[in-house]
Design a protein around this motif. Structure first.
Motif, PDB file in Angstrom:
ATOM      1  N   ASP A 134      24.645  -6.959 -13.946  1.00 19.75           N
ATOM      2  CA  ASP A 134      23.188  -7.044 -13.928  1.00 19.75           C
ATOM      3  C   ASP A 134      22.636  -6.793 -12.522  1.00 19.75           C
ATOM      4  OD1 ASP A 134      24.485  -9.432 -13.266  1.00 19.75           O
ATOM      5  OD2 ASP A 134      22.665 -10.612 -13.609  1.00 19.75           O
TER       6      ASP A 134
ATOM      7  N   ARG B   5      22.900  -3.120 -11.930  1.00 16.19           N
ATOM      8  CA  ARG B   5      21.893  -2.395 -12.703  1.00 16.19           C
ATOM      9  C   ARG B   5      20.542  -2.397 -11.973  1.00 16.19           C
ATOM     10  NH1 ARG B   5      22.113  -5.214 -17.428  1.00 16.19           N
ATOM     11  NH2 ARG B   5      24.153  -4.320 -17.750  1.00 16.19           N
ATOM     12  N   THR B   6      20.176  -3.529 -11.354  1.00 15.90           N
ATOM     13  CA  THR B   6      18.865  -3.622 -10.711  1.00 15.90           C
ATOM     14  C   THR B   6      18.866  -3.065  -9.289  1.00 15.90           C
ATOM     15  OG1 THR B   6      19.335  -5.868  -9.961  1.00 15.90           O
ATOM     16  CG2 THR B   6      18.173  -5.625 -12.063  1.00 15.90           C
TER      17      THR B   6
END
Length: 122
Positions: A75, A78-79
């Motif tokens: 995560d 991903r960001t």
């Protein structure tokens, strides 16, 4: 292996001497010490080459925990993945340039100041 252990031991004694605002990791100090020992011919290359090659063969295995940790935090990737990749690329390029110029500076210093032959014999 004893030479590597001794260098790492000495570098672990040196590392705490740096201020908290400028921490230098023990392995980095060890690499610098080993380079200086090899460059000044205090330690001969043939004394550390076999164990060094063995350690290099383990590098892929040593990156496994990093890969597992990366997969556990997808995560974040991903960001902020683009930023992480850009910082990694820029840092790698800066590192390569600094190492190249530092090595060239040491070779120039050895040739012109200390009048030492810097060719490497096999």
């Amino acid at each position: 292996m004893g030479i590597f252990a001794a260098v790492l031991f000495v570098s672990s004694l040196i590392s705490p001497l740096f201020p908290a605002s400028f921490p230098v990791p023990t392995p980095v100090i060890g690499l610098i010490l080993l380079y200086l020992l090899l460059a000044t011919h205090i330690v001969k290359l043939h004394n550390v080459e076999k164990f060094g090659d063995f350690m290099i063969s383990l590098i892929a295995f040593l990156f496994v925990p990093s890969g597992i940790q990366l997969a556990a935090n997808l995560d974040i990737l991903r960001t902020e993945g683009v930023q992480i990749v850009l910082v990694t690329l820029i840092a790698t390029i800066i590192l390569l340039v600094v190492v190249a110029y530092t090595t060239a500076g040491f070779i120039w210093l050895a040739k012109h100041v200390f009048h030492v032959n810097t060719t490497v014999d096999n």
